[in-house]
Design an enzyme around this catalytic site. Structure first.
Site, PDB file in Angstrom:
ATOM      1  N   SER A 142     -10.852   9.343 -33.308  1.00  0.00           N
ATOM      2  CA  SER A 142     -12.288   9.661 -33.291  1.00  0.00           C
ATOM      3  C   SER A 142     -12.676  10.235 -34.647  1.00  0.00           C
ATOM      4  O   SER A 142     -11.811  10.769 -35.373  1.00  0.00           O
ATOM      5  CB  SER A 142     -12.545  10.708 -32.196  1.00  0.00           C
ATOM      6  OG  SER A 142     -13.842  11.256 -32.313  1.00  0.00           O
ATOM      7  N   TYR A 155     -11.157  18.692 -27.674  1.00  0.00           N
ATOM      8  CA  TYR A 155     -11.161  17.262 -28.044  1.00  0.00           C
ATOM      9  C   TYR A 155     -10.747  17.101 -29.504  1.00  0.00           C
ATOM     10  O   TYR A 155      -9.910  16.255 -29.839  1.00  0.00           O
ATOM     11  CB  TYR A 155     -12.556  16.694 -27.791  1.00  0.00           C
ATOM     12  CG  TYR A 155     -12.674  15.205 -28.010  1.00  0.00           C
ATOM     13  CD1 TYR A 155     -12.147  14.300 -27.082  1.00  0.00           C
ATOM     14  CD2 TYR A 155     -13.316  14.689 -29.132  1.00  0.00           C
ATOM     15  CE1 TYR A 155     -12.262  12.930 -27.276  1.00  0.00           C
ATOM     16  CE2 TYR A 155     -13.433  13.319 -29.334  1.00  0.00           C
ATOM     17  CZ  TYR A 155     -12.906  12.446 -28.399  1.00  0.00           C
ATOM     18  OH  TYR A 155     -13.011  11.090 -28.598  1.00  0.00           O
TER      19      TYR A 155
HETATM   20  N1  LIG Z   1     -17.351   7.195 -26.411  1.00  0.00           N
HETATM   21  C1  LIG Z   1     -17.281   7.931 -27.503  1.00  0.00           C
HETATM   22  O1  LIG Z   1     -18.268   8.586 -27.909  1.00  0.00           O
HETATM   23  C2  LIG Z   1     -16.021   7.938 -28.307  1.00  0.00           C
HETATM   24  C3  LIG Z   1     -16.076   8.334 -29.662  1.00  0.00           C
HETATM   25  C4  LIG Z   1     -14.907   8.372 -30.395  1.00  0.00           C
HETATM   26  C5  LIG Z   1     -13.703   8.051 -29.806  1.00  0.00           C
HETATM   27  N2  LIG Z   1     -13.674   7.680 -28.491  1.00  0.00           N
HETATM   28  C6  LIG Z   1     -12.363   7.402 -27.906  1.00  0.00           C
HETATM   29  O2  LIG Z   1     -12.357   6.076 -27.382  1.00  0.00           O
HETATM   30  C7  LIG Z   1     -11.461   6.000 -26.267  1.00  0.00           C
HETATM   31  C8  LIG Z   1     -12.169   5.351 -25.074  1.00  0.00           C
HETATM   32  O3  LIG Z   1     -13.256   6.188 -24.715  1.00  0.00           O
HETATM   33  P1  LIG Z   1     -14.467   5.713 -23.779  1.00  0.00           P
HETATM   34  O4  LIG Z   1     -15.690   6.248 -24.392  1.00  0.00           O
HETATM   35  O5  LIG Z   1     -14.356   4.259 -23.473  1.00  0.00           O
HETATM   36  O6  LIG Z   1     -14.140   6.567 -22.457  1.00  0.00           O
HETATM   37  P2  LIG Z   1     -14.501   6.297 -20.922  1.00  0.00           P
HETATM   38  O7  LIG Z   1     -15.604   5.309 -20.810  1.00  0.00           O
HETATM   39  O8  LIG Z   1     -14.686   7.633 -20.300  1.00  0.00           O
HETATM   40  O9  LIG Z   1     -13.167   5.620 -20.348  1.00  0.00           O
HETATM   41  C9  LIG Z   1     -11.984   6.358 -20.198  1.00  0.00           C
HETATM   42  C10 LIG Z   1     -10.892   5.426 -19.676  1.00  0.00           C
HETATM   43  O10 LIG Z   1      -9.682   6.183 -19.574  1.00  0.00           O
HETATM   44  C11 LIG Z   1      -9.169   6.070 -18.230  1.00  0.00           C
HETATM   45  N3  LIG Z   1      -8.522   7.339 -17.868  1.00  0.00           N
HETATM   46  C12 LIG Z   1      -9.089   8.565 -17.768  1.00  0.00           C
HETATM   47  N4  LIG Z   1      -8.188   9.475 -17.389  1.00  0.00           N
HETATM   48  C13 LIG Z   1      -7.004   8.824 -17.248  1.00  0.00           C
HETATM   49  C14 LIG Z   1      -5.702   9.209 -16.860  1.00  0.00           C
HETATM   50  N5  LIG Z   1      -5.402  10.492 -16.549  1.00  0.00           N
HETATM   51  N6  LIG Z   1      -4.724   8.275 -16.817  1.00  0.00           N
HETATM   52  C15 LIG Z   1      -5.008   6.977 -17.121  1.00  0.00           C
HETATM   53  N7  LIG Z   1      -6.216   6.554 -17.503  1.00  0.00           N
HETATM   54  C16 LIG Z   1      -7.213   7.456 -17.556  1.00  0.00           C
HETATM   55  C17 LIG Z   1     -10.408   5.784 -17.375  1.00  0.00           C
HETATM   56  O11 LIG Z   1     -10.107   5.108 -16.162  1.00  0.00           O
HETATM   57  P3  LIG Z   1      -9.744   5.899 -14.785  1.00  0.00           P
HETATM   58  O12 LIG Z   1     -10.729   7.015 -14.665  1.00  0.00           O
HETATM   59  O13 LIG Z   1      -9.828   4.870 -13.715  1.00  0.00           O
HETATM   60  O14 LIG Z   1      -8.349   6.372 -14.959  1.00  0.00           O
HETATM   61  C18 LIG Z   1     -11.165   4.847 -18.301  1.00  0.00           C
HETATM   62  O15 LIG Z   1     -10.637   3.553 -18.207  1.00  0.00           O
HETATM   63  C19 LIG Z   1     -10.988   7.442 -25.997  1.00  0.00           C
HETATM   64  O16 LIG Z   1      -9.736   7.641 -26.591  1.00  0.00           O
HETATM   65  C20 LIG Z   1     -12.041   8.274 -26.698  1.00  0.00           C
HETATM   66  O17 LIG Z   1     -11.553   9.526 -27.090  1.00  0.00           O
HETATM   67  C21 LIG Z   1     -14.789   7.609 -27.747  1.00  0.00           C
END
Ligand SMILES: NC(=O)c1ccc[n+]([C@@H]2O[C@H](COP(=O)([O-])OP(=O)(O)OC[C@H]3O[C@@H](n4cnc5c(N)ncnc54)[C@H](OP(=O)(O)O)[C@@H]3O)[C@@H](O)[C@H]2O)c1
Length: 289
Positions: A142, A155
């Site tokens: 991130s 985070y």
């Molecule tokens: N969105 C942003 O603003 C942003 C910015 C920078 C970086 N990122 C990074 O991008 C990546 C994806 O983020 P996103 O925004 O797509 O998040 P998201 O929409 O909240 O999705 C999170 C995913 O992780 C899974 N997950 C959560 N807890 C888990 C666990 N204990 N074991 C296995 N799987 C788990 C969830 O599925 P289940 O709940 O079914 O397990 C879901 O598939 C992350 O690493 C995040 O830090 C995001």
């Protein structure tokens, strides 16, 4: 000919393990991987969501439901990978975030999923990946893995850690045949961000990308093999400025601190954690009485 020089990192016909596949960025990446001809092993906790995703996409895919914060489930996933022919690409994408002031942060949850799980999965799958003629590990970090931001102390710590781990691993094991990449999105429109984060970003004028645009950038990184990939201006600039002259970024963010603190203090993330804490306190009280 040296086989390392001939390494083919194209995605067509490759097997990719994608964690967090059912999330906002995960789904967008899954669609692009399937379109590129990869066979994907989707990982998240909810089996029904995983099955639906795999059925919606062209190609042959598989699913594995696991809580990546549980060591035995990580090991079961690694065993499944080995028993089913291995993988060529590991994308550590699952993540969680909490927007709250320090007193209310659940550090263990964020460190466990965002840092420890990808570290352990790399460790478990490295022997397998090292045998491939062309393999890639991508850890999804991130912008907050390079810039400490108020309200995101847990985070930021987890993503700073992931960036450090990825850099060390790259310097330890990478070769033409085994690439170790770090990919850093900025704020993106997914469920990881609470309503308070979205409202704060709107008030501060912070851009929030569409998940599919983020996925397109990840595909570019996989194609080029560039080790470190950051998304968006001015975030790319601030990442570099923070590394060189952090006191300037202290001042820039300091000017916004009152607004950020207001949103963090009233955020649903904080309320949720407070509820969790009081539930735990009730359980402890009930057990003791
Ligand atoms: N969105 C942003 O603003 C942003 C910015 C920078 C970086 N990122 C990074 O991008 C990546 C994806 O983020 P996103 O925004 O797509 O998040 P998201 O929409 O909240 O999705 C999170 C995913 O992780 C899974 N997950 C959560 N807890 C888990 C666990 N204990 N074991 C296995 N799987 C788990 C969830 O599925 P289940 O709940 O079914 O397990 C879901 O598939 C992350 O690493 C995040 O830090 C995001």
């Amino acid at each position: 000919m040296n086989s390392a020089i001939a390494a083919n990192h194209q995605l067509a016909g490759k097997r990719v393990l994608l964690t967090g596949a059912t999330g906002g960025i995960g789904r967008a990446v899954a669609r692009r991987l399937a379109a590129a001809g990869a066979s994907v092993l989707f990982v998240a906790r909810q089996p029904a969501e995983l099955l639906l995703l795999s059925q919606q996409l062209p190609g042959t895919h598989s699913c594995f439901s696991a809580d990546l914060t549980a060591t035995e489930e990580l090991k079961a996933l690694a065993d499944f990978v080995k028993a089913t022919g291995g993988i060529d690409v590991l994308i550590n994408n699952a993540g969680t975030s909490q927007f709250a002031l320090t007193a209310e942060q659940d550090y263990a949850a964020q460190m466990s999923l965002n840092l420890l799980a990808p570290m352990q999965l790399c460790q478990l799958l490295l022997p397998e990946l090292s045998q491939r003629t062309a393999a890639t590990i991508v850890n999804i970090g991130s912008a907050f893995g390079s810039i400490g931001y108020p309200g995101f102390s847990g985070y930021c710590a987890s993503k700073f850690g992931l960036r450090g781990f990825t850099e060390a691993l790259k310097r330890e094991v990478s070769s033409k045949a085994l690439r170790v990449l770090y990919f850093a999105p900025r704020a993106t429109q997914t469920a990881i961000n609470s309503a308070a984060v979205v409202a704060m970003n709107q008030e501060l004028g912070n851009a929030m990308d569409k998940p599919d645009d983020v996925a397109a950038e990840l595909m570019q990184q996989l194609q080029t093999g560039q080790s470190r990939w950051y998304i968006g201006w001015p975030e790319k600039f601030f990442v570099r400025l923070n590394a060189l002259l952090p006191e300037l970024v202290d001042r820039a963010i300091g000017g916004k601190r009152a607004v950020i603190r207001t949103y963090a203090a009233g955020s649903t993330d904080s309320v949720q954690i407070q509820n969790n804490l009081s539930n735990s306190a009730e359980k402890i009280t009930a057990t003791r009485s």
